[in-house]
Write a protein that holds these residues in place. Structure first.
Motif, PDB file in Angstrom:
ATOM      1  N   VAL A  68    -101.600 -46.850 122.258  1.00  0.00           N
ATOM      2  CA  VAL A  68    -101.927 -45.741 121.363  1.00  0.00           C
ATOM      3  C   VAL A  68    -103.422 -45.483 121.475  1.00  0.00           C
ATOM      4  N   SER A  91    -106.451 -43.215 119.617  1.00  0.00           N
ATOM      5  CA  SER A  91    -106.728 -42.372 118.446  1.00  0.00           C
ATOM      6  C   SER A  91    -108.009 -41.572 118.660  1.00  0.00           C
ATOM      7  N   ARG A  92    -108.228 -40.632 117.733  1.00  0.00           N
ATOM      8  CA  ARG A  92    -109.452 -39.818 117.743  1.00  0.00           C
ATOM      9  C   ARG A  92    -110.696 -40.686 117.843  1.00  0.00           C
ATOM     10  N   LYS A  93    -110.733 -41.727 116.987  1.00  0.00           N
ATOM     11  CA  LYS A  93    -111.959 -42.545 116.960  1.00  0.00           C
ATOM     12  C   LYS A  93    -112.093 -43.420 118.198  1.00  0.00           C
ATOM     13  N   ASP A  94    -110.971 -43.837 118.796  1.00  0.00           N
ATOM     14  CA  ASP A  94    -111.049 -44.578 120.074  1.00  0.00           C
ATOM     15  C   ASP A  94    -111.768 -43.697 121.098  1.00  0.00           C
ATOM     16  N   SER A 108    -105.315 -49.015 122.085  1.00  0.00           N
ATOM     17  CA  SER A 108    -104.714 -50.224 121.512  1.00  0.00           C
ATOM     18  C   SER A 108    -103.430 -50.413 122.298  1.00  0.00           C
ATOM     19  N   ASN A 168     -99.256 -55.126 120.585  1.00  0.00           N
ATOM     20  CA  ASN A 168     -99.886 -55.038 119.261  1.00  0.00           C
ATOM     21  C   ASN A 168     -99.719 -53.674 118.602  1.00  0.00           C
ATOM     22  N   ILE A 169     -98.737 -52.918 119.056  1.00  0.00           N
ATOM     23  CA  ILE A 169     -98.538 -51.582 118.485  1.00  0.00           C
ATOM     24  C   ILE A 169     -97.510 -51.656 117.350  1.00  0.00           C
ATOM     25  N   ILE A 170     -97.884 -51.031 116.243  1.00  0.00           N
ATOM     26  CA  ILE A 170     -96.976 -50.983 115.083  1.00  0.00           C
ATOM     27  C   ILE A 170     -96.050 -49.781 115.307  1.00  0.00           C
ATOM     28  N   GLN A 224    -103.369 -49.425 107.897  1.00  0.00           N
ATOM     29  CA  GLN A 224    -104.478 -48.450 107.893  1.00  0.00           C
ATOM     30  C   GLN A 224    -104.548 -47.643 109.192  1.00  0.00           C
ATOM     31  N   ILE A 225    -103.389 -47.063 109.542  1.00  0.00           N
ATOM     32  CA  ILE A 225    -103.322 -46.218 110.742  1.00  0.00           C
ATOM     33  C   ILE A 225    -102.742 -44.862 110.353  1.00  0.00           C
ATOM     34  N   ASP A 226    -102.895 -43.883 111.258  1.00  0.00           N
ATOM     35  CA  ASP A 226    -102.468 -42.513 110.945  1.00  0.00           C
ATOM     36  C   ASP A 226    -101.090 -42.188 111.511  1.00  0.00           C
ATOM     37  N   SER A 227    -100.643 -42.999 112.477  1.00  0.00           N
ATOM     38  CA  SER A 227     -99.488 -42.569 113.255  1.00  0.00           C
ATOM     39  C   SER A 227     -98.654 -43.758 113.747  1.00  0.00           C
ATOM     40  N   LEU A 228     -97.343 -43.567 113.735  1.00  0.00           N
ATOM     41  CA  LEU A 228     -96.431 -44.614 114.239  1.00  0.00           C
ATOM     42  C   LEU A 228     -95.541 -44.018 115.324  1.00  0.00           C
ATOM     43  N   PRO A 229     -95.442 -44.690 116.481  1.00  0.00           N
ATOM     44  CA  PRO A 229     -94.442 -44.244 117.458  1.00  0.00           C
ATOM     45  C   PRO A 229     -93.038 -44.619 116.957  1.00  0.00           C
TER      46      PRO A 229
HETATM   47  P1  ADP Z   1    -108.673 -43.126 113.858  1.00  0.00           P
HETATM   48  O1  ADP Z   1    -109.131 -44.248 114.760  1.00  0.00           O
HETATM   49  O2  ADP Z   1    -108.881 -41.776 114.478  1.00  0.00           O
HETATM   50  O3  ADP Z   1    -109.162 -43.236 112.455  1.00  0.00           O
HETATM   51  P2  ADP Z   1    -106.209 -44.532 113.257  1.00  0.00           P
HETATM   52  O4  ADP Z   1    -106.676 -44.938 111.883  1.00  0.00           O
HETATM   53  O5  ADP Z   1    -104.779 -44.150 113.406  1.00  0.00           O
HETATM   54  O6  ADP Z   1    -107.056 -43.291 113.784  1.00  0.00           O
HETATM   55  O7  ADP Z   1    -106.527 -45.699 114.284  1.00  0.00           O
HETATM   56  C1  ADP Z   1    -107.322 -46.814 113.981  1.00  0.00           C
HETATM   57  C2  ADP Z   1    -107.194 -47.823 115.108  1.00  0.00           C
HETATM   58  O8  ADP Z   1    -105.865 -48.335 115.128  1.00  0.00           O
HETATM   59  C3  ADP Z   1    -107.469 -47.258 116.501  1.00  0.00           C
HETATM   60  O9  ADP Z   1    -108.186 -48.202 117.267  1.00  0.00           O
HETATM   61  C4  ADP Z   1    -106.074 -47.045 117.100  1.00  0.00           C
HETATM   62  O10 ADP Z   1    -106.022 -47.248 118.517  1.00  0.00           O
HETATM   63  C5  ADP Z   1    -105.259 -48.098 116.388  1.00  0.00           C
HETATM   64  N1  ADP Z   1    -103.878 -47.622 116.107  1.00  0.00           N
HETATM   65  C6  ADP Z   1    -103.487 -46.390 115.744  1.00  0.00           C
HETATM   66  N2  ADP Z   1    -102.152 -46.318 115.576  1.00  0.00           N
HETATM   67  C7  ADP Z   1    -101.688 -47.564 115.859  1.00  0.00           C
HETATM   68  C8  ADP Z   1    -100.380 -48.156 115.873  1.00  0.00           C
HETATM   69  N3  ADP Z   1     -99.279 -47.468 115.565  1.00  0.00           N
HETATM   70  N4  ADP Z   1    -100.279 -49.467 116.192  1.00  0.00           N
HETATM   71  C9  ADP Z   1    -101.388 -50.190 116.509  1.00  0.00           C
HETATM   72  N5  ADP Z   1    -102.636 -49.702 116.522  1.00  0.00           N
HETATM   73  C10 ADP Z   1    -102.790 -48.400 116.191  1.00  0.00           C
END
Ligand code: ADP
Length: 168
Positions: free
Chosen positions: A76, A78-81, A102, A106-108, A127-132
């Motif tokens: 995954v 994200s914007r901040k990555d 990520s 380790n992906i949720i 504390q993430i924005d998106s789930l696959p």
């Molecule tokens: P942003 O980084 O833009 O605030 P997120 O809060 O979703 O967006 O992501 C925070 C961190 O968590 C990033 O490093 C991202 O790669 C990781 N991340 C985002 N979604 C997932 C997920 N479903 N599982 C594991 N890691 C994630």
């Protein structure tokens, strides 16, 4: 059906006395990921950070899922990555997403049969924005086939839908 009234033989209808909150909660726990998921937006592992940023804008999303050559979930980004990767003087065309994402395992994730409530809880807990949304592959159960995405927007849409239901 709404839970306000119950029927008993020879008694008739009577007020069941259930508070509205328990009815809403029951309704909430009957929403499933499969009915609300959105289309997953993906880039390949070999794509560059530059390509990923362009895809973010073109598809109007905040997170991309990264897939391997066979199309299985690899990570995954994200914007901040991507913002982090843009700091400094690197040429973004030369930075592969595979080194900034990520990555599995380790992906949720969530499954299509999970409740939307369980998916929302994962978004908050991790504390993430998106789930696959994934299904284990038939040929190798360690590999995940992507079938959708659940984001904070998905949850907000379901929340609005629930609040817009006709009042009893
Ligand atoms: P942003 O980084 O833009 O605030 P997120 O809060 O979703 O967006 O992501 C925070 C961190 O968590 C990033 O490093 C991202 O790669 C990781 N991340 C985002 N979604 C997932 C997920 N479903 N599982 C594991 N890691 C994630």
């Amino acid at each position: 059906m709404s839970g306000y009234l119950e029927a008993r033989p020879r008694v008739g209808y009577f007020y069941a006395g259930r508070p509205a909150s328990s009815i809403i909660s029951e309704r909430l726990h009957k929403l499933y990921v499969k009915d609300y998921k959105a289309v997953p937006i993906v880039v390949s592992e070999s794509a560059s950070a530059y390509d990923a940023i362009v895809t973010l804008f073109l598809e109007d999303v905040g997170t991309l899922f990264v897939v391997n050559q066979k199309g299985y979930l690899a990570g995954v980004v994200s914007r901040k990555d991507l913002l982090r990767a843009s700091l400094g003087n690197k040429t973004l065309e030369d930075v592969p997403v595979s080194i900034i994402m990520s990555r599995m395992p380790n992906i949720i994730t969530c499954g299509p049969e999970e409740t939307l409530f369980a998916a929302a809880k994962k978004l908050i807990d991790f504390q993430i924005d998106s789930l696959p949304v994934v299904n284990p592959s038939a040929e190798d159960p360690r590999m995940m086939e992507l079938t959708g995405r659940v984001t904070k927007t998905t949850i907000a849409k379901a929340f609005v839908e629930l609040g817009s239901e006709p009042k009893v």
